[in-house]
Design a protein around this motif. Structure first.
Motif, mmCIF file in Angstrom:
data_model
loop_
_atom_site.group_PDB
_atom_site.id
_atom_site.type_symbol
_atom_site.label_atom_id
_atom_site.label_comp_id
_atom_site.label_asym_id
_atom_site.label_seq_id
_atom_site.Cartn_x
_atom_site.Cartn_y
_atom_site.Cartn_z
ATOM 1 N N SER A 113 -0.015 2.345 0.464
ATOM 2 C CA SER A 113 1.027 3.046 -0.297
ATOM 3 C C SER A 113 1.252 4.440 0.275
ATOM 4 O O SER A 113 0.329 5.068 0.795
ATOM 5 N N THR A 149 4.716 5.359 -6.074
ATOM 6 C CA THR A 149 3.569 5.193 -5.181
ATOM 7 C C THR A 149 3.296 3.696 -5.126
ATOM 8 O O THR A 149 2.439 3.176 -5.845
ATOM 9 N N ILE A 174 -3.654 5.002 -1.251
ATOM 10 C CA ILE A 174 -2.616 5.978 -0.925
ATOM 11 C C ILE A 174 -2.991 6.671 0.383
ATOM 12 O O ILE A 174 -3.991 7.370 0.465
ATOM 13 N N ARG A 234 -2.380 13.039 -5.157
ATOM 14 C CA ARG A 234 -2.992 11.811 -4.611
ATOM 15 C C ARG A 234 -4.313 11.504 -5.301
ATOM 16 O O ARG A 234 -4.587 10.361 -5.657
#
Length: 268
Positions: A113, A149, A174, A234
């Motif tokens: 992602s 995301t 991520i 994040r």
């Protein structure tokens, strides 16, 4: 898959075509009444029969269709990216790498992602979005939104959840250098025009479209933070999960607006 979305679809083909080659793009037009985009180039474009349903059922139908097409593509490709016409996966320019080279070098077990950047229009400061100019030259603010995301990059056959918001049966990761810029809420004029689309309203899209104005409201009223907040976002999204879907990220009640770093301005 796109319907009545040529404005963004032309930019989608232009951007991803430059990254991977137009011949490696696959576009499915939702309805045989749809016209081919003006800048289709060498992209693989297929018209599909439109099935009229309410929003939730329509989303499930689309994602099942797209997931099945993605499974077929793994006969020819190592990685598949799935996203909407108004979504652009971008690698941070400071890496010095193209998106293709960056992804080729990444260790992706199941999916990957980018941090979700829901680009808004700062009313009174930013005008109408023009297709003839770089998008990020025209928009400077984004609402950091966990909804975008998304695990858009997959390395295995499987099934996305509706809207590409999760890769079923797998956790998300991520990447620190990837961003998913969503432009569906970046222009009040375009949003208002969609309320005039009777097909969308019949299918129950009115409530969904109203939600699209949230990023415009947030970037127009909230103080924009610097990019040092992106790392914190994040971490937050990695640690926080909604109770109804533990393989999705969450920002809880944090409404973070950031100024998009200047180095991204010529990327898209």
């Amino acid at each position: 898959m796109a319907r009545n979305d040529e404005f963004f679809l032309n930019k989608w083909i232009e951007y991803y075509g430059a990254q991977f080659g137009e011949e490696n793009l696959y576009v499915f037009l939702d309805g045989e009444d749809q016209e081919l985009p003006a800048k289709a180039g060498r992209a693989n474009i297929e018209k599909c029969s439109k099935v009229f349903r309410v929003v939730a059922k329509d989303d499930k139908r689309r994602i099942e269709f797209i997931s099945s097409k993605a499974r077929e593509l793994f006969g020819r490709y190592d990685l598949v990216i799935g996203c909407d016409a108004d979504e652009f996966l971008v690698v941070d320019p400071q890496t010095g790498k193209s998106l293709a080279s960056y992804l080729s070098e990444a260790d992706i077990k199941y999916c990957l992602s980018g941090l979700g950047m829901d680009v808004g229009q700062r009313i009174g400061e930013e005008g109408n979005l023009s297709a003839d100019k770089k998008f990020l030259r025209q928009r400077s603010y984004a609402y950091v939104c966990s909804r975008y995301t998304k695990p858009v990059v997959i390395a295995r056959r499987g099934r996305w959840g509706s809207g590409f918001h999760r890769f079923k049966g797998h956790n998300f990761h991520i990447d620190p250098n990837l961003y998913l810029f969503h432009f569906g809420s970046s222009d009040a004029r375009i949003l208002n025009s969609r309320f005039a689309d009777k097909d969308r309203i019949k299918a129950g899209w009115a409530r969904h479209l109203k939600k699209r104005f949230r990023p415009i409201r947030l970037v127009s009223t909230k103080k924009a933070r610097g990019e040092n907040f992106l790392k914190a976002a994040r971490i937050t999204q990695t640690l926080l999960r909604p109770v109804y879907a533990m393989n999705k990220p969450s920002m809880a009640f944090w409404r973070l607006v950031v100024k998009i770093p200047e180095r991204f301005k010529d990327v898209l």
